[in-house]
Design an enzyme around this catalytic site. Sequence first.
Site, PDB file in Angstrom:
ATOM      1  N   LYS A 169       0.861  -1.190   0.000  1.00  0.00           N
ATOM      2  CA  LYS A 169       0.000   0.000   0.000  1.00  0.00           C
ATOM      3  C   LYS A 169       0.895   1.237   0.000  1.00  0.00           C
ATOM      4  CE  LYS A 169      -3.797   1.955   2.817  1.00  0.00           C
ATOM      5  NZ  LYS A 169      -4.488   1.804   4.118  1.00  0.00           N
ATOM      6  N   SER A 193      -9.400   1.734   3.444  1.00  0.00           N
ATOM      7  CA  SER A 193      -8.557   2.477   2.532  1.00  0.00           C
ATOM      8  C   SER A 193      -7.539   1.591   1.805  1.00  0.00           C
ATOM      9  CB  SER A 193      -7.826   3.586   3.302  1.00  0.00           C
ATOM     10  OG  SER A 193      -6.918   3.046   4.234  1.00  0.00           O
ATOM     11  N   SER A 245      -9.633  -0.596   7.609  1.00  0.00           N
ATOM     12  CA  SER A 245      -8.998  -0.365   6.305  1.00  0.00           C
ATOM     13  C   SER A 245      -8.404  -1.598   5.630  1.00  0.00           C
ATOM     14  CB  SER A 245      -7.913   0.710   6.411  1.00  0.00           C
ATOM     15  OG  SER A 245      -8.491   1.981   6.278  1.00  0.00           O
TER      16      SER A 245
END
Length: 470
Positions: free
Chosen positions: A120, A201, A225
Amino acid sequence: MFCLAMATNNSSFKFSLFSHLVLNLLILLATSTKTANSYAFSIKEATIEGIQLAFRQNQLASRQLVQFYIGEIRRLNPVLNAVIEVNPDALYQADKADYERKVKAPGSLVGLRGIPVLLKDMIGTNDKLNTTAGSFALLGSVVARDAGVVMKLRKAGAIIMGKASLSEWADFRSLQAPNGFSARGGQGKNPYVLSADPCGSSSGPAISVAANLVAVSLGTETDGSILCPSSSNSVVGIKPTVGLTSLAGVIPVSPREDTIGDICLSLFISDAKVSSSNGSSISVDYNDPATKAASYYIPYGGYKQFLKLYGLKGKRLGIELSALVIDHLEIANVNSKNSISNDETIAMLAEFKLALNAYLKELVTSPVRSLAEVIAFNNKFSDLEKIKEYGQDLLLSAEATDGIGKTEKAAILNLERFTRDGFEKLMSTNNLDALVTPRSYASTLLAVGGFPGINVPAGYDSEGYRAKAY
Ligand SMILES: *[C@@H]1O[C@H](CO)[C@@H](O)[C@H](O)[C@H]1NC(C)=O
Ligand SMILES: *[C@@H]1O[C@H](CO)[C@@H](O)[C@H](O)[C@H]1NC(C)=O
């Protein structure tokens, strides 16, 4: 890897409650998923175990694997927007792993040798890749060193495949911004139904694994997330206990709640084996003090010992079928859902400003050096930031805070009370080993208490996927 790095925070209660169970759960499910021995190797849908076996049997080279993923990213990413950057050195790293295997260098067949991992875009790498939280404000910034988890990945021989997209600033830019959207990454798409919410996210890490752009990725979670996008994109996602995985070198939201975990296609005993050279992914990182507290609770010999085929036997699972997990805790006369979320936000806004400013100060070079400068950048280059229409209300609210004052302390105390008199009580009064819920309904309970969780794909709704993110 961390697929199995579960449990234990700062109390033996948390340890006994969750660690064995979750690990055992993994194994139980692993038995029902394909194993490398039962099918001919195919890169598509390959698990780590399958890849390793193919390496050992000379059916596959790292270069081939990386080329396959690069090809798939080229083909599918224009639609999915799951990857922001591909590592220009990935093929070089693959060739190195292939050479080592060829000359039978010591260790060339263990750990994550030659296996690509996508990160990420919150997780710092000291290489050609940028680390930007999806924002142009951080493009060109240079980190002082690899993040703690990246050091471990490299040591285990993993190939850093690139950076995955996300909800910009891990969803801490604006309450209005859609899940999975960032200025640099565009709108991440759910590969099952393109118009569906991919959640966030850690949208990119989940989408990439679901669409076979990579076998494993790392996401970050503050509150939901990892678990939520894993649920929406039908992949396995693990949110370890806060403190078990180092946050050093990772763009922060709330160090009190942040944690890093992996997202994988299926549950595989193999990844446990890989993961754990005796829990090596879990150890003290002097750049992240939280790992020190957690390290006292890591069992001798690590977590591998809990990977047992019938480990769930005799465990008590609480099942919560509604989204009302938190509301139910009201019965325990604790707090309403709203007030918990409010308290969490109050704490997070101040924590984000402090932690982000500290992160930005540590960078070797950076276009922005403080949250105030990020906000100014967003204003100045609002056209570059296509996300501008959603504003930056969370960044502004965070900037308006002034450290952990009276209000924040009271909020944090409330959260602790909520955990103690709510969730922990629920678990202990009912003598539960774990709580099972659909989707990521319990993410706030896990977030405020620092507890671990895992998402496991278990089915699809009438529209062929999980229609709603929450
Ligand atoms: C990182 O960002 C710079 C622009 O600052 C760009 O030139 C470079 O290609 C980016 N790196 C990668 C791997 O995309
Ligand atoms: C893992 O633990 C076992 C015993 O529990 C030990 O024999 C082995 O050397 C350890 N491996 C590593 C890599 O630490």
